[in-house]
Design a protein around this motif. Sequence first.
Motif, PDB file in Angstrom:
ATOM      1  N   TYR A 137     -19.453   5.676  -0.141  1.00 55.00           N
ATOM      2  CA  TYR A 137     -18.924   5.339  -1.468  1.00 55.00           C
ATOM      3  C   TYR A 137     -19.770   6.001  -2.529  1.00 55.00           C
ATOM      4  O   TYR A 137     -20.963   6.200  -2.335  1.00 55.00           O
ATOM      5  CB  TYR A 137     -18.987   3.823  -1.716  1.00 55.00           C
ATOM      6  N   THR A 184       4.150  -1.892  -2.071  1.00 57.92           N
ATOM      7  CA  THR A 184       4.023  -0.442  -2.295  1.00 57.92           C
ATOM      8  C   THR A 184       3.706  -0.191  -3.769  1.00 57.92           C
ATOM      9  O   THR A 184       3.879  -1.085  -4.613  1.00 57.92           O
ATOM     10  CB  THR A 184       5.342   0.278  -1.955  1.00 57.92           C
ATOM     11  N   ARG A 200     -12.574  -6.109  -4.594  1.00 55.85           N
ATOM     12  CA  ARG A 200     -13.957  -6.468  -4.927  1.00 55.85           C
ATOM     13  C   ARG A 200     -14.106  -6.894  -6.383  1.00 55.85           C
ATOM     14  O   ARG A 200     -15.125  -7.437  -6.763  1.00 55.85           O
ATOM     15  CB  ARG A 200     -14.865  -5.244  -4.712  1.00 55.85           C
ATOM     16  N   PHE A 227      -4.013 -10.274   6.524  1.00 57.35           N
ATOM     17  CA  PHE A 227      -5.343 -10.334   5.894  1.00 57.35           C
ATOM     18  C   PHE A 227      -5.674 -11.737   5.444  1.00 57.35           C
ATOM     19  O   PHE A 227      -4.820 -12.422   4.889  1.00 57.35           O
ATOM     20  CB  PHE A 227      -5.391  -9.422   4.665  1.00 57.35           C
ATOM     21  N   CYS A 272       1.342   0.950   3.891  1.00 57.33           N
ATOM     22  CA  CYS A 272       1.886  -0.293   3.324  1.00 57.33           C
ATOM     23  C   CYS A 272       2.716  -1.037   4.356  1.00 57.33           C
ATOM     24  O   CYS A 272       2.601  -2.247   4.508  1.00 57.33           O
ATOM     25  CB  CYS A 272       2.808   0.037   2.145  1.00 57.33           C
ATOM     26  N   ASP A 298       0.823   6.714   2.179  1.00 55.79           N
ATOM     27  CA  ASP A 298       0.628   5.414   1.531  1.00 55.79           C
ATOM     28  C   ASP A 298       1.731   4.440   1.946  1.00 55.79           C
ATOM     29  O   ASP A 298       1.472   3.270   2.214  1.00 55.79           O
ATOM     30  CB  ASP A 298       0.622   5.589   0.007  1.00 55.79           C
ATOM     31  N   ARG A 325       0.479  -2.579   6.943  1.00 57.13           N
ATOM     32  CA  ARG A 325      -0.202  -3.776   6.431  1.00 57.13           C
ATOM     33  C   ARG A 325       0.779  -4.936   6.284  1.00 57.13           C
ATOM     34  O   ARG A 325       0.426  -6.086   6.508  1.00 57.13           O
ATOM     35  CB  ARG A 325      -0.818  -3.485   5.053  1.00 57.13           C
ATOM     36  N   HIS A 370     -11.918  -3.320   6.094  1.00 60.54           N
ATOM     37  CA  HIS A 370     -10.979  -2.603   5.226  1.00 60.54           C
ATOM     38  C   HIS A 370     -10.412  -1.366   5.916  1.00 60.54           C
ATOM     39  O   HIS A 370      -9.224  -1.057   5.782  1.00 60.54           O
ATOM     40  CB  HIS A 370     -11.675  -2.189   3.919  1.00 60.54           C
ATOM     41  N   THR A 382     -17.456  -5.709   5.628  1.00 65.87           N
ATOM     42  CA  THR A 382     -16.203  -5.665   4.851  1.00 65.87           C
ATOM     43  C   THR A 382     -15.582  -4.272   4.894  1.00 65.87           C
ATOM     44  O   THR A 382     -14.375  -4.126   5.060  1.00 65.87           O
ATOM     45  CB  THR A 382     -16.480  -6.093   3.393  1.00 65.87           C
ATOM     46  N   THR A 383     -16.458  -3.252   4.807  1.00 65.03           N
ATOM     47  CA  THR A 383     -15.947  -1.867   4.860  1.00 65.03           C
ATOM     48  C   THR A 383     -15.234  -1.625   6.194  1.00 65.03           C
ATOM     49  O   THR A 383     -14.145  -1.029   6.228  1.00 65.03           O
ATOM     50  CB  THR A 383     -17.114  -0.879   4.693  1.00 65.03           C
ATOM     51  N   ILE A 415      -7.286  -0.044  -3.706  1.00 57.12           N
ATOM     52  CA  ILE A 415      -7.157  -1.406  -3.154  1.00 57.12           C
ATOM     53  C   ILE A 415      -8.530  -2.032  -2.911  1.00 57.12           C
ATOM     54  O   ILE A 415      -8.773  -3.186  -3.271  1.00 57.12           O
ATOM     55  CB  ILE A 415      -6.360  -1.375  -1.825  1.00 57.12           C
ATOM     56  N   VAL A 416      -9.411  -1.269  -2.313  1.00 59.43           N
ATOM     57  CA  VAL A 416     -10.731  -1.806  -1.961  1.00 59.43           C
ATOM     58  C   VAL A 416     -11.499  -2.211  -3.218  1.00 59.43           C
ATOM     59  O   VAL A 416     -12.077  -3.303  -3.285  1.00 59.43           O
ATOM     60  CB  VAL A 416     -11.518  -0.761  -1.134  1.00 59.43           C
ATOM     61  N   LEU A 419      -6.668  -0.211   4.558  1.00 59.28           N
ATOM     62  CA  LEU A 419      -6.807  -0.323   3.100  1.00 59.28           C
ATOM     63  C   LEU A 419      -7.561   0.880   2.560  1.00 59.28           C
ATOM     64  O   LEU A 419      -7.568   1.124   1.359  1.00 59.28           O
ATOM     65  CB  LEU A 419      -7.576  -1.601   2.728  1.00 59.28           C
ATOM     66  N   ASP A 420      -8.220   1.588   3.455  1.00 55.45           N
ATOM     67  CA  ASP A 420      -9.057   2.706   3.031  1.00 55.45           C
ATOM     68  C   ASP A 420      -9.101   3.717   4.184  1.00 55.45           C
ATOM     69  O   ASP A 420      -8.787   3.376   5.331  1.00 55.45           O
ATOM     70  CB  ASP A 420     -10.466   2.175   2.721  1.00 55.45           C
ATOM     71  N   ARG A 450      -1.210  -5.308  -2.754  1.00 53.28           N
ATOM     72  CA  ARG A 450      -1.193  -4.038  -2.006  1.00 53.28           C
ATOM     73  C   ARG A 450      -1.632  -4.282  -0.575  1.00 53.28           C
ATOM     74  O   ARG A 450      -1.090  -3.691   0.369  1.00 53.28           O
ATOM     75  CB  ARG A 450      -2.126  -3.020  -2.672  1.00 53.28           C
ATOM     76  N   ALA A 451      -2.629  -5.196  -0.404  1.00 51.88           N
ATOM     77  CA  ALA A 451      -3.136  -5.472   0.945  1.00 51.88           C
ATOM     78  C   ALA A 451      -2.081  -6.133   1.822  1.00 51.88           C
ATOM     79  O   ALA A 451      -2.053  -5.910   3.035  1.00 51.88           O
ATOM     80  CB  ALA A 451      -4.381  -6.351   0.864  1.00 51.88           C
ATOM     81  N   VAL A 452      -1.221  -6.942   1.225  1.00 53.47           N
ATOM     82  CA  VAL A 452      -0.200  -7.599   2.055  1.00 53.47           C
ATOM     83  C   VAL A 452       1.079  -6.777   2.136  1.00 53.47           C
ATOM     84  O   VAL A 452       2.097  -7.251   2.605  1.00 53.47           O
ATOM     85  CB  VAL A 452       0.101  -9.050   1.586  1.00 53.47           C
ATOM     86  N   GLY A 453       1.029  -5.543   1.654  1.00 53.01           N
ATOM     87  CA  GLY A 453       2.143  -4.630   1.913  1.00 53.01           C
ATOM     88  C   GLY A 453       2.962  -4.197   0.728  1.00 53.01           C
ATOM     89  O   GLY A 453       3.981  -3.532   0.907  1.00 53.01           O
TER      90      GLY A 453
END
Lengths: 241, 404
Positions: free
Chosen positions: A27, B308, B402, A103, A94, A90, A97, A65, A61-62, B397-398, A70-71, B303-306
């Motif tokens: 990062y 777009t 945070r 999560f 999505c 993307d 996820r 993720h 956490t990284t 998202i990350v 997510l990353d 975004r984490a739960v999907g």
Amino acid sequence: MKPASDGSVSMPRAMSCVRLRSVTKEYMLGKALVPALRGVTLDIDRGELVCVAGPSGSGKTTLLHLMGCLDNPTAGELTVLDKNVAEMSDGEACRMRGTRIGFIFQSFSLIEVLSVFENVEYPLLLHGWPVGGRRERVEEVLAHLGLKDLAKRRPTQLSGGQRQRVAIARALAPNPDLILADEPTANLDSTTGHDVIDWLSRLNGEYGITIVFASHDPKIISAARRNINIVDGLIASDVTL
Amino acid sequence: MLWKIALRNLLRNKRRTGFSLALVVIVTMGLVLFNAFVDYTYTGLRETMIRSQLGHLQIFQRPYDEVTGQSPLMHDYKSVKDIVSTSEHVAIVGARLNLQGLITKGGEAESISFIGLGVEPEAESYLSTFRTTVEGDPLRSDRPFAVHLGRGLAAQLSVVPGDWVTILGTTVDGVINALDVEVAGTVTLGVQQMDNRYLYMPIQGAQSLISSDAATNIVVLLDKTDHTRSVADQIEQRFAKEHLDLKIKRWDELAEYYRQVVSLYSRIFGVVSVIMLAIVIFSVSNTMSMSLMERIQELGTLRAVGATRPYLMKLLVTEGFLLGLLGGLAGVLVGVCACQFINSLHVVMPPAPGMTRGYPLGFRLGWSILTGPMLLVASTSVLSTLLPAWRGSRINIVEALRYV
């Protein structure tokens, strides 16, 4: 064999759920480059209940993720549910996820303006579940987690433990293959924290969902059948009990 | 669900949303009021010009000079009138003969130039409703040498109804001709300069002055202004059929002043609208940006739960649209009430420069008057949301998860 989100029964899949090969993640912190993961190689099979342990800032956490799409890793190869994360668009990430990964966050991260029912329903709505199927699935999940009576309440009207159970219900609703929980007990008292881990264990046992949770609480860590200890972005130990 | 979530998101911070909503309401109300006032003015001015002078259509002998408005005299105007009178939607048809010359009071050496109009009094009573008789009798066909003078002209000549004046003009052959005419009355047209110059008389008397049986043009009044174009086409076809070489001019082609007013008001309205909409843009944009700042972690969760990026964009734009729509609707409602209230007061504005009488302050409400500002505000609100929404949909998202 559990039914897929569209109701069909999926064929048995390959055993590997998450596969990391020499994964690094860096990062930018201001102008400084901070390494969060420094060449992690790891395999997590389907149906495992894994705890990723380690002190704060170790990279737990990284790692979660990255596993949750997510990353993207800075370098190395990461495969989640048979998909190479670096190659995903993307939209594909999505979809992944929203349909195959659930999560759970330390701070619950529920949508304040939605009721318990609507919070659990939201991921299904985002991925086009029909109204009838959606309602049925949410009711089923809420009943399973003992939240049926709280369905109309807003998150602000719930205790910490109840909120985390709602977060579990939300993660469980799309019928995922993998649930990632980032310090799910950190904001809870020890009894409630144990309850949450107990719920995750039950989901793992009953549905065969792969569960990976991060924690630095020794009492919680012992609940997992496999403990991966991370220190300074590297796996210090990986023990299966 | 999207609408429900968007509405609930708006209600999170009621004070901030309320402030933005109030601004949107005020702007919409302002636009409705201004729009309704302008429309009332346009309609009033249009009908005034049609009924005071222009009629809906005017018919000239060709060749008609588009620049000067000059045309040859029309000798067979009576048969043209007959054709036009039988056309659909035609209410009144009258012939006019333009004059100009000098006028003097009997025995006085000083003469004043005038602009005169020979009219058919019966028809003209409908065609020139804006011309008001100040004193005296109306013009009559059986009194061809009784004239009406503009109030200012009568004052300059120091004449009153019953006095006699002499008018001098040129015949069609270029010979100076004079007529003694009686002042039947004085009139006002509402414009000082016109009151100082104008003279009206029956067309037969005017024809005597120029030694001709012709008219300059024929003025046509219709039952409704909306029929102007269709009736003009219909009459044109009839003229073609009868092989008449005549030119038809619609009121909107003749009303230069009306076009200037419309152009001026349109520009003013444009500037006012831009200023008002800029307020909406800043207000809504600020509200949305603040709201996004407070919800960054939540957007990360979505975004984490999907969710777009397009979905987030849609959600945030919907919030902006709702803000604009609700504010717009409320603004229209308040605007309508304000218009009705002011209309009920029957306020009369003071005369404009150069005018001799005031005009009523009125507001004309129609669907386009109401929907226009509402749609404009709602679309501006959406526009104001686009940038914050785009930023919100592009969050990392990350980092968002945070964010504290």
